[in-house]
Design an enzyme around this catalytic site. Structure first.
Site, PDB file in Angstrom:
ATOM      1  N   LYS B  79      38.211  33.762  43.140  1.00 48.59           N
ATOM      2  CA  LYS B  79      37.443  34.485  44.155  1.00 48.59           C
ATOM      3  C   LYS B  79      37.111  33.494  45.267  1.00 48.59           C
ATOM      4  O   LYS B  79      36.764  32.341  44.985  1.00 48.59           O
ATOM      5  CB  LYS B  79      36.163  35.039  43.530  1.00 48.59           C
ATOM      6  CG  LYS B  79      35.314  35.900  44.465  1.00 48.59           C
ATOM      7  CD  LYS B  79      34.090  36.477  43.738  1.00 48.59           C
ATOM      8  CE  LYS B  79      33.259  37.389  44.637  1.00 48.59           C
ATOM      9  NZ  LYS B  79      32.110  37.969  43.928  1.00 48.59           N
ATOM     10  N   SER B 154      31.442  42.995  44.358  1.00 48.13           N
ATOM     11  CA  SER B 154      32.047  42.252  45.433  1.00 48.13           C
ATOM     12  C   SER B 154      33.363  41.586  45.065  1.00 48.13           C
ATOM     13  O   SER B 154      34.119  41.196  45.954  1.00 48.13           O
ATOM     14  CB  SER B 154      31.078  41.178  45.918  1.00 48.13           C
ATOM     15  OG  SER B 154      30.869  40.203  44.903  1.00 48.13           O
ATOM     16  N   SER B 178      28.901  42.586  40.340  1.00 45.08           N
ATOM     17  CA  SER B 178      30.109  42.279  41.112  1.00 45.08           C
ATOM     18  C   SER B 178      31.338  41.907  40.293  1.00 45.08           C
ATOM     19  O   SER B 178      32.428  41.798  40.846  1.00 45.08           O
ATOM     20  CB  SER B 178      29.825  41.155  42.109  1.00 45.08           C
ATOM     21  OG  SER B 178      29.119  41.653  43.205  1.00 45.08           O
TER      22      SER B 178
END
Lengths: 479, 487, 96
Positions: B79, B154, B178
């Protein structure tokens, strides 16, 4: 200024003498090239986290124990949020609601010799900010973050101080203490020890505090005194002229000798403190605190009291000699080597030695006039080899040359004459050279006694033992 | 070798060790899939092809020499809020568009040390603030099950990439859901560990007391392997916990008979889509059939978790994001008039709308006069919620319920009203507030869209969660379903 | 809880965020709604409850040994900086 009372509280910032920063492994040494000692944590890079330096905690605890304060079993780091170029994260990690040290006190000696106890509200750990530089940078400000993250202990006094002189005495006391504890080098030029002064005035007899102004970043005792005196006069003028004091931050300008408002820091003063989620509560158990207590040295007040009882010194002398640990150690080394007269040693250390050091801006640890050499001189005074007056000449020769007392005395032939027969011979010679004066004295002009002392001293090159000379002269003149 | 992309993380590690294929072959396979699908899915912000192939070649040499760690040669993605040395790290934000990290996050360093090969950095909501991946400066990620829908957020890029088999595993972070919410919406497995289990050093902070790094993989077995390699104490993170990391992989086979499962009453509320509820209840039957004992439990303060979160997280974020000021790195406005102009325009231009909203919310709730009523109050209610969980775990081993109220929703459907968007995390936020580990596993479909089942455990019970999830995945095949077009 | 335009502007000023004229009413609306939403917290009885600042109870801060572990890497770190000179980060002139 009569009719007004001054109220002062000091917030002293002392940089802790750790090798590395409070939350990172960067060096704290002074004077490195710009940003050479600012690592990712100090620069507030994305993703980095603080890790607390244990030595900074020990030092704060040491201070707390020395001022007989409470050491918090749990203290908490909080974020103080504001934007400034020297504050890389946009917040300063400090302590707010739960400081590590709370509720201590220090005694100061006032001018009239009275002892005053000054309350210390709290002392907390925090990180220093970086530095903004303007010189040689047209239109811009340069930011050096080497200082960012240097550990500080902020020592907050109660509003117990009533004059600039008291404030300076208190600040000096704290300065002495932190150096005794070896937690701060006390170097004020480098900013290692500085303070903010909260100053207000009120009508004598009033109980409510007046509105205060905070004077920021005072980094010399002289500035503290001048800034406070200026500020007090300014506030009284304002109030007497029907005006009001505004609560604000002010800056002292040493060139103009005045304080002025710092509007740039006023713009947003909502610091939005909250506990720093990146750091856990600092928990200190009794074992930790006791381990720190075991490292406490003899403190200034304890040492001064001992100097009084052990060496028979006055409170004033003991205070001067214990103002720094180095000076006290020097004095005790002198006394150890020349134990006959501790008071004489005190006079010499505070007198000739201090003056000579002062003249050359030397620290007591940096002088070639070691305690042993000075003791060598004092021994010759005590055993009457030289007179006190000539000892000053010997001291000067020792200071500028490298020779020891005995060598100087021998080389210059300064050995005191204590042989009564020799002194008598000198007196007789003076009498025979000055028959007129002798006759006048005998006719009742007593004042001429001094004349004869002077003449004999002159004849002996100042070496005649003064007490013996007096005694013999009186005998001969009276006889 | 056309099926190489279905190999999974543990399968890739085993295949590489057995030398059935090379790391370069594997990397090339996935890189091609990433590149082919980038336009459709937009799952990546940066693809590090050259570095990946060179690292893969080095891994092959290590494997040939009989060296290597648990993940040597295995491709992964990070990420884009994990700092990667020498590689752009954007956090999905314009303000970090040009930011090249000079250091590796601890998680990145640990996975590197285990031998994993990074293929690139995945797309995400800006600074991890979002539940749909629509707040990214680099554009919305699309759900592989239906490109008109969001992948969740997210960690939407990581989830979409794993779901589309663009990479066998990806790192992710979870502040309010997330990891779990995009795992549910994309039909994969997502584990958020206990707060303090995985180092936060080098993870760009959103809300420091809630953020936790974790994994997105196809299966619980893959998650166990990846977590084992990235978890553990880190002296650079004061909030990481000094506690041994169990061998999650070795513990996967433990029986779950007798497992006391709590059905969280508050999770089966009126907001729960009936389709989702059916799938979750079916999954509970599977757990019963495996020997688990079900009881209903109630956490009365849990419904306040979203309001608590939307005070605490913005408060911390408003402070954490103050460092982005255009001075030392990141976006700086053109020709600042003065210092305040530099701050205000650099930040105003660099941050997107949702990030600004949260910074302002946080600034407000911490400001003088509001701190007690909002921030302190929220932290008190957080204590109540945490106590509710502690009480529940006195009588059950795990809590099971839905991960999200609904399946994936349409891009743009919830952008008008922030509250609607925030409520998407209603079932996931509680675990963050209390620092608990939780896993989401696929448990069937509503129409063509996957549904997630959430298992929450007490602190440091990751092994128990993974064992339960693994037992469920041995009894079902929902996690092996691949979206159409990505087979 | 309806926030005024002035309140939004003062929050944005405190947070150092430039907002366009068009953005102000947008945030006025959404922040007001968020504050209404979190207003639900008022109903919880927290009379004797301590605030929870950290998710794991009972842990305390670890102390690091006082050793210097960092070297001078300012040239590398300043590659990310928008404007530097002579090792300094530059900002518009700050007047005190």
């Amino acid at each position: 200024m009569s009719g007004w009372e001054t109220i002062i509280g000091l917030e002293i910032h002392a940089q802790l003498a750790t090798r590395s920063k409070i939350f990172s492994g960067s060096a704290t040494a002074y004077g490195a090239p710009p940003n050479a000692q600012a690592n990712l944590v100090d620069l507030g890079y994305p993703g980095v986290l603080p890790v607390l330096n244990g030595e900074a905690v020990r030092m704060a605890v040491k201070l707390g124990l020395a001022i007989e304060a409470r050491i918090a079993p749990t203290s908490v780091f909080a974020r103080k949020n504001y934007f400034y170029p020297d504050l890389p994260k946009g917040y300063q990690i400090s302590q707010y609601e739960l400081p590590i040290v709370a509720g201590g006190a220090l005694d100061i000696v006032l001018e009239d010799g009275k002892v005053k106890r000054v309350g210390i509200t709290r002392a907390h750990l925090e990180e220093d900010a970086g530095k903004s530089l303007h010189e040689g940078l047209p239109g811009v400000t340069g930011v050096d973050l080497n200082r960012a993250g240097t550990p500080l202990v902020e020592i907050v006094s109660e509003p117990d101080l009533r004059s600039a002189k008291e404030a300076v005495a208190y600040m000096k006391k704290v300065h002495t203490l932190v150096r005794y504890l070896e937690i701060c080098d006390g170097n004020m030029q480098e900013g290692s020890f500085r303070c903010d002064a909260n100053v207000s005035v009120r009508k004598a007899g009033a109980t409510k505090l007046g509105t205060r102004a905070e004077i920021k970043n005072l980094n010399s005792f002289r500035f503290v005194e001048r800034a406070i005196n200026y500020e007090v006069a300014r506030q009284i003028d304002l109030l007497e002229g029907g005006g009001e004091v505004v609560q604000e931050t002010r800056l002292y300008d040493p060139d103009k000798g005045e304080t002025r408002s710092m509007r740039s820091k006023e713009e947003a003063n909502d610091y939005r403190y909250f506990p720093d989620p990146d750091l856990l509560p600092v928990a200190l158990d009794a074992a930790f605190i006791e381990s720190v207590r075991a490292t406490l040295p003899e403190l200034p007040d304890q040492k001064a009291a001992r100097f009084g009882s052990q060496y028979g010194l006055s409170a004033y002398d003991a205070g001067v000699l214990t103002a720094s640990r180095e000076l006290a150690d020097y004095y005790e080394a002198v006394v150890r080597a020349a134990p006959a007269d501790a008071k004489l040693a005190a006079n010499w250390v505070m007198g000739e030695l201090a003056a000579a050091l002062n003249k050359e801006s030397l620290e007591v640890t940096a002088t070639r006039m070691t305690a042993e050499r000075l003791a060598g001189l004092l021994k010759r005074i005590c055993d009457q080899t030289i007179s006190g007056k000539l000892a000053k000449e010997v001291f000067e020769a020792m200071w500028s040359g490298g020779a020891d007392a005995d060598a100087v005395i021998a080389e210059r032939g300064l050995k005191q004459i204590t042989d009564s027969a020799a002194i008598e011979r000198a007196i007789d010679e003076v009498f025979s050279k000055n028959p007129g004066q002798l006759a006048e004295y005998r006719a009742g002009k007593d004042k001429l006694f001094g004349f004869f002392v002077g003449q004999v001293m002159k004849a002996t090159g100042g070496k005649a033992n003064p007490a013996q000379l007096n005694e013999l002269l009186r005998k001969k003149l009276g006889g | 070798m056309s099926e190489l992309h279905h190999i999974g993380l543990a399968g890739a590690a085993a295949g590489l060790r057995a030398r059935r294929f090379s790391s370069v072959e594997l990397a090339e396979t996935f890189l091609k899939r990433i590149e082919r699908n980038q336009e459709t899915l937009n799952a990546f912000i940066s693809v590090t092809r050259a570095q990946a192939l060179s690292d893969a070649a080095a891994a092959d040499r290590a494997l040939a020499a009989g060296d290597g760690g648990a993940l040597t040669g295995v491709p992964i993605a990070h990420k884009d809020l994990f700092c990667t040395r020498g590689v752009r790290t954007t956090c999905g934000s314009c303000i970090l568009d040009n930011f090249v990290s000079p250091y590796d996050a601890t998680v990145v360093a640990k996975l590197k040390h285990a031998g994993a090969v990074m293929l690139g950095k995945t797309n995400m909501d800006e600074f991890a603030m979002g539940s749909s991946n629509e707040t990214s400066y680099y554009g919305t990620v699309r759900n592989p099950w239906d490109p008109r829908l969001v992948p969740g957020g997210s960690s939407g890029g990581s989830a979409a990439a794993v779901a589309a088999r663009l990479v066998p595993g990806a790192t992710a972070t979870d502040t309010g859901g997330s990891i779990r919410q995009p795992a549910a919406l994309c039909g994969i497995t997502g584990l958020k560990p206990t707060y303090g289990r995985v180092s936060r050093y080098g993870m760009v902070a959103f809300a420091s007391s809630l953020d936790q790094g974790g994994v997105l993989t196809v299966s619980a077995a893959d998650a166990a392997l990846m977590l084992r390699e990235m978890a553990g104490f880190d002296p650079n993170d004061s909030t990481s916990v000094e506690r041994e990391v169990p061998d999650y992989v070795a513990l996967l086979g433990e029986p779950i008979a007798g497992l006391r499962v709590g059905l969280l009453k508050e999770f089966f509320d009126k907001g729960l889509d009936p389709g989702n509820e059916r799938r979750v209840r079916e999954a509970l039957k599977v757990f019963e059939s495996l020997g688990a004992r079900l009881t209903e439990v109630s956490l009365p303060n849990l419904p306040l978790s979203v309001p608590v979160y939307y005070v605490v997280a913005p408060a911390e974020c408003s402070s954490n994001l103050a460092r982005f000021d255009g001075v030392r790195y990141g976006h700086r406005c053109e020709q600042p008039r003065d210092l305040q102009d530099l701050y205000r325009r650099s930040r105003g231009e660099g941050f997107g709308a949702e990030v600004k909203r949260r910074i302002m919310t946080g600034t407000y709730v911490l400001s003088a006069g509001y701190y007690d009523a909002y921030y302190l109050k929220a932290q008190r209610v957080r204590q109540l919620i945490s106590a509710d969980f502690t009480r529940a775990f006195a009588s059950v081993d795990v809590l099971i319920g839905p991960t999200t109220p609904t399946p994936a929703f349409a891009i743009g459907a919830k952008t008008a009203d922030p509250i609607t968007m925030y409520l998407n995390d209603i079932y996931t936020i509680g675990a963050n507030l209390a620092g608990l580990p939780a896993v989401s596993v696929p448990c069937g479909f509503v129409g063509k869209l996957p549904v997630g089942l959430q298992i929450v455990g007490p602190h440091f019970s990751e092994a128990r969660l993974l064992t339960a999830a693994h037992a469920y995945q041995r009894a079902t095949d929902w996690h092996t379903q691949v979206p159409e077009g990505y087979a | 809880m309806a926030l005024t335009r002035e309140q939004i502007e003062s929050i944005a000023a405190l947070a150092r965020l430039e907002l366009s004229a068009a953005e102000v009413p947008v945030y006025q609306d959404s922040l007001s709604r968020i504050l209404d939403f979190v207003g639900a917290l008022e109903r919880a009885d927290t009379a004797s409850v301590a605030p929870m600042a950290h998710p794991l109870p009972g842990l305390s801060q670890r102390l690091r040994p006082d050793t210097v572990t960092e070297q001078d890497r300012h040239a590398e770190y300043q590659q990310n900086a928008p404007l530097t000179a002579a090792g300094l980060y530059l900002v518009p002139r700050v007047i005190e």
